[in-house]
Enzyme design. Structure first.
Site, PDB file in Angstrom:
ATOM      1  N   ALA A 212      -5.171   3.329  -2.995  1.00 30.54           N
ATOM      2  CA  ALA A 212      -6.457   3.997  -3.208  1.00 30.54           C
ATOM      3  C   ALA A 212      -6.262   5.513  -3.231  1.00 30.54           C
ATOM      4  O   ALA A 212      -7.215   6.275  -3.274  1.00 30.54           O
ATOM      5  CB  ALA A 212      -7.433   3.599  -2.111  1.00 30.54           C
TER       6      ALA A 212
ATOM      7  N   GLU B  87     -13.752   4.956   8.262  1.00 32.56           N
ATOM      8  CA  GLU B  87     -12.762   4.033   7.667  1.00 32.56           C
ATOM      9  C   GLU B  87     -12.096   3.172   8.742  1.00 32.56           C
ATOM     10  O   GLU B  87     -11.924   1.967   8.573  1.00 32.56           O
ATOM     11  CB  GLU B  87     -11.684   4.845   6.909  1.00 32.56           C
ATOM     12  CG  GLU B  87     -10.587   3.969   6.325  1.00 32.56           C
ATOM     13  CD  GLU B  87      -9.337   4.746   5.846  1.00 32.56           C
ATOM     14  OE1 GLU B  87      -9.476   5.896   5.393  1.00 32.56           O
ATOM     15  OE2 GLU B  87      -8.244   4.171   5.929  1.00 32.56           O
TER      16      GLU B  87
ATOM     17  N   ASP C 124      -0.193   5.142   1.018  1.00 31.18           N
ATOM     18  CA  ASP C 124      -0.429   6.118   2.086  1.00 31.18           C
ATOM     19  C   ASP C 124      -0.393   5.474   3.465  1.00 31.18           C
ATOM     20  O   ASP C 124      -1.099   4.500   3.729  1.00 31.18           O
ATOM     21  CB  ASP C 124      -1.797   6.799   1.902  1.00 31.18           C
ATOM     22  CG  ASP C 124      -1.823   7.680   0.673  1.00 31.18           C
ATOM     23  OD1 ASP C 124      -0.917   8.511   0.522  1.00 31.18           O
ATOM     24  OD2 ASP C 124      -2.755   7.535  -0.141  1.00 31.18           O
TER      25      ASP C 124
ATOM     26  N   ASP D 160      -1.544  -0.810   5.856  1.00 32.55           N
ATOM     27  CA  ASP D 160      -1.871  -0.186   7.141  1.00 32.55           C
ATOM     28  C   ASP D 160      -3.365  -0.258   7.439  1.00 32.55           C
ATOM     29  O   ASP D 160      -3.803   0.162   8.501  1.00 32.55           O
ATOM     30  CB  ASP D 160      -1.422   1.291   7.185  1.00 32.55           C
ATOM     31  CG  ASP D 160      -2.380   2.191   6.456  1.00 32.55           C
ATOM     32  OD1 ASP D 160      -2.517   2.059   5.225  1.00 32.55           O
ATOM     33  OD2 ASP D 160      -3.042   3.024   7.124  1.00 32.55           O
TER      34      ASP D 160
ATOM     35  N   LYS E 114      -9.870  -3.304  -2.935  1.00 36.02           N
ATOM     36  CA  LYS E 114      -8.590  -3.643  -3.564  1.00 36.02           C
ATOM     37  C   LYS E 114      -8.641  -5.045  -4.177  1.00 36.02           C
ATOM     38  O   LYS E 114      -7.962  -5.314  -5.163  1.00 36.02           O
ATOM     39  CB  LYS E 114      -7.437  -3.470  -2.574  1.00 36.02           C
ATOM     40  CG  LYS E 114      -7.190  -1.985  -2.271  1.00 36.02           C
ATOM     41  CD  LYS E 114      -5.893  -1.715  -1.548  1.00 36.02           C
ATOM     42  CE  LYS E 114      -5.642  -0.217  -1.430  1.00 36.02           C
ATOM     43  NZ  LYS E 114      -4.375   0.095  -0.751  1.00 36.02           N
TER      44      LYS E 114
ATOM     45  N   ASP F 197       0.866  -1.169   0.000  1.00 36.90           N
ATOM     46  CA  ASP F 197       0.000   0.000   0.000  1.00 36.90           C
ATOM     47  C   ASP F 197       0.917   1.238   0.000  1.00 36.90           C
ATOM     48  O   ASP F 197       2.127   1.126   0.227  1.00 36.90           O
ATOM     49  CB  ASP F 197      -0.854  -0.074   1.282  1.00 36.90           C
ATOM     50  CG  ASP F 197      -1.602   1.205   1.551  1.00 36.90           C
ATOM     51  OD1 ASP F 197      -2.321   1.661   0.657  1.00 36.90           O
ATOM     52  OD2 ASP F 197      -1.448   1.760   2.662  1.00 36.90           O
TER      53      ASP F 197
HETATM   54  P1  TMP Z   1      -3.829   4.116   0.304  1.00 37.51           P
HETATM   55  O1  TMP Z   1      -4.611   2.981  -0.315  1.00 37.51           O
HETATM   56  O2  TMP Z   1      -2.592   4.464  -0.492  1.00 37.51           O
HETATM   57  O3  TMP Z   1      -3.543   3.943   1.737  1.00 37.51           O
HETATM   58  O4  TMP Z   1      -4.768   5.453   0.160  1.00 37.51           O
HETATM   59  C1  TMP Z   1      -5.980   5.604   0.799  1.00 37.51           C
HETATM   60  C2  TMP Z   1      -5.974   6.634   1.880  1.00 37.51           C
HETATM   61  O5  TMP Z   1      -6.367   7.916   1.360  1.00 37.51           O
HETATM   62  C3  TMP Z   1      -7.006   6.290   2.941  1.00 37.51           C
HETATM   63  O6  TMP Z   1      -6.392   6.055   4.187  1.00 37.51           O
HETATM   64  C4  TMP Z   1      -7.893   7.514   3.019  1.00 37.51           C
HETATM   65  C5  TMP Z   1      -7.124   8.592   2.333  1.00 37.51           C
HETATM   66  N1  TMP Z   1      -7.967   9.652   1.743  1.00 37.51           N
HETATM   67  C6  TMP Z   1      -7.707  10.972   2.102  1.00 37.51           C
HETATM   68  O7  TMP Z   1      -6.819  11.237   2.904  1.00 37.51           O
HETATM   69  N2  TMP Z   1      -8.468  11.975   1.551  1.00 37.51           N
HETATM   70  C7  TMP Z   1      -9.464  11.739   0.639  1.00 37.51           C
HETATM   71  O8  TMP Z   1     -10.134  12.675   0.146  1.00 37.51           O
HETATM   72  C8  TMP Z   1      -9.719  10.362   0.272  1.00 37.51           C
HETATM   73  C9  TMP Z   1     -10.817  10.041  -0.701  1.00 37.51           C
HETATM   74  C10 TMP Z   1      -8.926   9.358   0.843  1.00 37.51           C
HETATM   75 MG    MG Z   2      -2.859   3.184   3.514  1.00 40.66          MG
END
Ligand code: TMP
Ligand code: MG
Length: 290
Positions: free
Chosen positions: A155, A86, A41, A228, A203, A39
């Site tokens: 995501a 979430e 973020d 995470d 996913k 992943d």
């Molecule tokens: P990841 O799959 O790379 O972890 O990315 C998803 C993360 O993005 C999830 O933890 C929520 C975050 N997110 C935001 O911070 N702001 C937003 O507007 C959206 C839609 C998701």
């Molecule tokens: Mg993440």
């Protein structure tokens, strides 16, 4: 323990013996049978620094000069509404799923209204507080040196995350990205997002749409997965003929509440650990490097 770092204070495991067995069997199979799926973020990037939250791909735009104040406030409102959902383990995923689609859809609509220009993204990333976890250079370079494919499955926003790793000098040729990519018109203005939306809990579907990628890697049935979120556990669902998987999960937030669920589903749980020290030690072990 075959890896001393697994005794670090941040490490929790439900079944340390099983982890050890998996590690030994993956090492025996050799690093030419390994693929890494991670992943982005809050997994490859830091969750916080000195108590202050670090931005996600979306937050990099939220905090940038590319959007106006009104839009920024609306995006923060969405974050404050949906992020607690979430990470709420008391609600079943089935109930959270439509709400996550709602979050991503609303956020993307707001971004599209801002007529973001493609050539302004690099500066937005430069000016942001995006931060990869300590040890990222070793992580990316080591995988590249050993020709181990790294799939970043996010995501977040593909264009932003690519820019983060490009600016950090680690966007090597062994890296592939599945994410939400921006669609620009002929003037380079954001007009939508390409393909099927990837949000935090679909996913698995995203993986199954990309059979070509996994077919190419079918000689690599051993997987190291980094995530995470509990939604990240399905990132490897497209892997063909999987033999062994080792799952490492970063537990960054709401630790006490979420610890049991994380211990049940991740083999190694890293609690409030802002570094890639443990994944790097695992990679060193699996590739036979000291
Ligand atoms: P990841 O799959 O790379 O972890 O990315 C998803 C993360 O993005 C999830 O933890 C929520 C975050 N997110 C935001 O911070 N702001 C937003 O507007 C959206 C839609 C998701
Ligand atoms: Mg993440």
């Amino acid at each position: 323990m075959v890896i001393p770092q697994l005794s670090n204070a941040s490490v929790c495991m439900k079944d340390p013996q099983r982890v050890q067995d998996i590690l030994v069997s993956m090492q025996k199979a050799g690093s030419n049978t390994l693929q890494v799926i991670s992943d982005f973020d809050m997994t490859l990037t830091r969750f916080a620094v000195n108590g202050k939250r670090c931005p996600t791909c979306h937050n990099i735009l939220d905090d940038s000069r590319l959007i106006n104040e009104e839009c920024r406030l609306k995006l923060k409102d969405l974050l404050n509404t949906y992020y607690p959902i979430e990470i709420d383990t008391s609600r079943p995923v089935a109930e959270k799923l439509p709400l996550m689609v709602e979050w991503w859809t609303k956020a993307h609509e707001l971004l599209i209204e801002q007529k973001i220009k493609k050539d302004a993204l690099a500066v937005a990333v430069q000016e942001s507080e995006a931060m990869l976890r300590d040890g990222y250079t070793f992580f990316f370079d080591h995988l590249h040196e050993h020709s181990i494919p790294l799939l970043i499955f996010s995501a977040g926003i593909g264009d932003i995350l690519e820019e983060v790793i490009r600016q950090a000098g680690v966007f090597h040729s062994n890296v592939n990205v599945f994410s939400n990519y921006m669609d620009f018109d002929e003037l380079g203005v954001l007009q939508g997002f390409k393909g099927e939306l990837i949000h935090i809990y679909n996913k698995r579907e995203g993986a199954l749409l990309n059979t070509g990628h996994f077919r190419e890697l079918r000689a690599r049935p051993n997987v190291l997965l980094l995530g995470d979120s509990l939604g990240d556990l399905t990132m490897a669902d497209g892997v063909q003929d999987m033999e062994t998987i080792l799952k490492i999960g970063f537990l960054n937030d709401k630790v006490e509440e979420r610890r049991p669920a994380y211990l049940d589903s991740y083999d190694i749980v890293l609690i409030k650990d802002e570094t890639l020290e443990v994944p790097n030690a695992v990679l060193r072990f699996l590739t036979g490097d000291k």
